[in-house]
Scaffold this active site. Structure first.
Site, PDB file in Angstrom:
ATOM      1  CG  ASP A  69     -38.673 -25.854  56.121  1.00 45.31           C
ATOM      2  OD1 ASP A  69     -38.970 -24.708  56.191  1.00 45.31           O
ATOM      3  OD2 ASP A  69     -38.465 -26.372  57.576  1.00 45.31           O
ATOM      4  N   GLY A  84     -37.076 -24.830  68.181  1.00 46.51           N
ATOM      5  CA  GLY A  84     -37.751 -24.628  66.831  1.00 46.51           C
ATOM      6  C   GLY A  84     -39.100 -24.834  66.742  1.00 46.51           C
TER       7      GLY A  84
HETATM    8  N1  LIG Z   1     -28.717 -33.091  64.745  1.00 46.49           N
HETATM    9  C1  LIG Z   1     -28.498 -31.642  64.925  1.00 46.49           C
HETATM   10  N2  LIG Z   1     -27.364 -31.879  66.151  1.00 46.49           N
HETATM   11  C2  LIG Z   1     -27.550 -30.832  66.872  1.00 46.49           C
HETATM   12  N3  LIG Z   1     -27.894 -30.339  66.995  1.00 46.49           N
HETATM   13  C3  LIG Z   1     -29.202 -29.942  66.744  1.00 46.49           C
HETATM   14  C4  LIG Z   1     -29.764 -30.724  65.957  1.00 46.49           C
HETATM   15  N4  LIG Z   1     -31.143 -30.970  65.796  1.00 46.49           N
HETATM   16  C5  LIG Z   1     -31.311 -29.505  65.796  1.00 46.49           C
HETATM   17  N5  LIG Z   1     -30.286 -29.030  66.334  1.00 46.49           N
HETATM   18  C6  LIG Z   1     -29.790 -27.673  67.157  1.00 46.49           C
HETATM   19  O1  LIG Z   1     -31.533 -27.594  67.569  1.00 46.49           O
HETATM   20  C7  LIG Z   1     -31.918 -26.099  66.962  1.00 46.49           C
HETATM   21  C8  LIG Z   1     -33.128 -26.366  67.059  1.00 46.49           C
HETATM   22  O2  LIG Z   1     -33.721 -26.778  65.557  1.00 46.49           O
HETATM   23  P1  LIG Z   1     -35.555 -26.891  65.329  1.00 46.49           P
HETATM   24  O3  LIG Z   1     -34.860 -27.615  64.053  1.00 46.49           O
HETATM   25  O4  LIG Z   1     -35.422 -27.369  65.896  1.00 46.49           O
HETATM   26  O5  LIG Z   1     -35.385 -25.799  65.291  1.00 46.49           O
HETATM   27  P2  LIG Z   1     -34.953 -24.738  63.441  1.00 46.49           P
HETATM   28  O6  LIG Z   1     -34.473 -25.042  62.788  1.00 46.49           O
HETATM   29  O7  LIG Z   1     -34.165 -23.173  64.918  1.00 46.49           O
HETATM   30  O8  LIG Z   1     -36.261 -23.688  63.667  1.00 46.49           O
HETATM   31  P3  LIG Z   1     -37.584 -24.367  62.718  1.00 46.49           P
HETATM   32  O9  LIG Z   1     -38.198 -25.447  63.263  1.00 46.49           O
HETATM   33  O10 LIG Z   1     -38.361 -23.332  62.314  1.00 46.49           O
HETATM   34  O11 LIG Z   1     -36.976 -25.475  61.619  1.00 46.49           O
HETATM   35  C9  LIG Z   1     -30.836 -25.884  66.069  1.00 46.49           C
HETATM   36  O12 LIG Z   1     -30.749 -24.442  65.096  1.00 46.49           O
HETATM   37  C10 LIG Z   1     -29.429 -26.754  66.064  1.00 46.49           C
HETATM   38  O13 LIG Z   1     -28.921 -25.652  66.448  1.00 46.49           O
END
Ligand SMILES: Nc1ncnc2c1ncn2[C@@H]1O[C@H](COP(=O)(O)OP(=O)(O)OP(=O)(O)O)[C@@H](O)[C@H]1O
Ligand SMILES: [Mg+2]
Length: 366
Positions: free
Chosen positions: A197, A78
């Site tokens: 968010d 992300g």
């Molecule tokens: N605690 C967790 N357990 C399992 N998977 C996770 C966890 N945290 C994040 N992820 C996985 O990592 C992905 C990326 O998360 P991240 O929050 O970094 O980005 P995002 O939500 O897709 O985008 P943004 O940066 O806009 O929030 C998530 O969509 C999820 O699939």
């Protein structure tokens, strides 16, 4: 619907995903690791009256847990950076390790806000921050691993991931849990918080489909006392931002209520709030749904086709009624989150009467 204002550097992506303001690094002068660690602890202590629950991890520990941040353990990426699955052998625990990308759009400040807030906030519908690492230039967040990943994957990417579409009851369970998480932040948390968010990718799911809200780097302390709003740079994700917040930067709890309405509509329809492919009239979910909301006879057209009719008609009506309330242009007419929670609990209780939801009750949650 208005777009996120990009005058402050926010990135407006047409996909409805990441639209973040570039954050400047907080500290220009480098300080020793030990100083940084105690700074974070001191900041937490300043705001919190309770024990700090998050643990400090060294880079070596996290490197070992993720086999040196191996590509094979990558589970997502992300705005903050890459996310890896890891395992802590001596505790026999699976973890998710989020590593700040130094070239990314988010940064130090969000790291600190995330550690601070998640060390103070505890609720079954908020993600569990197990700890963090700030060795040298590294900024890493460590969460409990959520085995069903994000709601985004199950709503929009299930064909790619060879998943099954979510059944109706699971969808309502997820919406109710997410609403409870927001209600806690708005009303019960000390200090109360505006999340800012809410979106499908920030709702993570455990093995029993219990949802937890994640990513608190953009969250803000809610206005208290006489204050009705806080004024802040417009940040968040394109498509999910309340129109009045996107226009004026005036942030209230009702901005989160609007974002909840967007997510709930995505849950019901299985459609992204902004979808670049397909006919132009279907690219903006809110605009597509507006005429359908006006005619109850057309409500069934909003149900996700992948459900193949497996939903209760009354339940669909009630769910759409909640969504419509949350999406009202006039923020003062939107319900507060505790009213949304009551309406959703009513929906799952199997009762069949209409659920009254008063317009914008000015309770302490306002
Ligand atoms: N605690 C967790 N357990 C399992 N998977 C996770 C966890 N945290 C994040 N992820 C996985 O990592 C992905 C990326 O998360 P991240 O929050 O970094 O980005 P995002 O939500 O897709 O985008 P943004 O940066 O806009 O929030 C998530 O969509 C999820 O699939
Ligand atoms: Mg996220």
């Amino acid at each position: 619907m208005k777009h996120v204002n990009d005058s402050n550097g926010a990135r407006n992506e047409p996909t409805g995903r990441k639209a973040f303001v570039i954050l400047k690094n907080q500290g220009k002068t480098r300080s020793p690791d030990s100083f940084r660690r105690s700074y974070i602890r001191d900041e937490i202590a300043k705001y919190g009256k309770r024990e700090i629950s998050s643990q400090y991890f060294t880079y070596e520990e996290l490197s070992a847990a993720t086999k040196n941040f191996s590509y094979n353990f990558l589970i997502g990426e992300g705005g903050f950076g890459r996310v890896y699955k890891g395992h802590i052998a001596n505790k026999n625990t699976d973890i998710a390790v989020k590593k700040l990308d130094r070239n990314g759009y988010q940064g130090n400040r969000e790291f600190l806000v995330e550690v601070l807030l998640l060390s103070l906030l505890h609720h079954t519908n908020l993600v569990n921050l197990l700890g963090y690492c700030s060795d040298g230039e590294q900024r890493i967040l460590v969460y409990k691993y959520m085995s069903n990943g994000s709601l985004e994957d199950h709503l929009f990417n299930w064909r790619v991931g060879e998943l099954k579409p979510l059944e109706w009851d699971i969808r309502i369970k997820i919406a109710t849990g997410a609403a409870r998480g927001l209600e806690y932040l708005h009303k019960k948390a000390d200090p109360p918080v505006i999340y800012r968010d809410l979106k499908a990718s920030n709702i993570l799911l455990d093995e029993e489909w219990n949802p937890r809200l994640s990513d608190f780097g953009l969250a803000k302390l809610a206005p208290t006392g006489e204050q009705t709003h806080i004024t802040t740079k417009v940040m968040g994700t394109y498509g999910y931002c309340a129109p009045e917040y996107a226009l004026t930067g005036r942030l209230t709890r009702k901005s989160d209520v609007y974002s909840f309405g967007v997510v709930f509509l995505e849950i019901i329809t299985g459609r992204r709030v902004i979808e670049c492919s397909g006919p132009s009239e279907e690219q903006n979910l809110i605009a597509w749904a507006a005429p359908l909301f006006k005619d109850r006879r057309k409500f069934h057209l909003m149900a996700d086709t992948s459900l193949e009719g497996r939903y209760p008609m009354k339940g669909l009506y009630q769910a759409l009624a909640v969504t419509a309330m949350c999406l009202q242009e006039d923020a003062s007419k939107r319900p507060v989150m505790s009213q949304v929670v009551s309406a959703l609990e009513y929906l799952t209780s199997g009762q069949n009467e209409e659920q009254p939801m008063g317009d914008g009750d000015s309770s302490s949650e306002e």
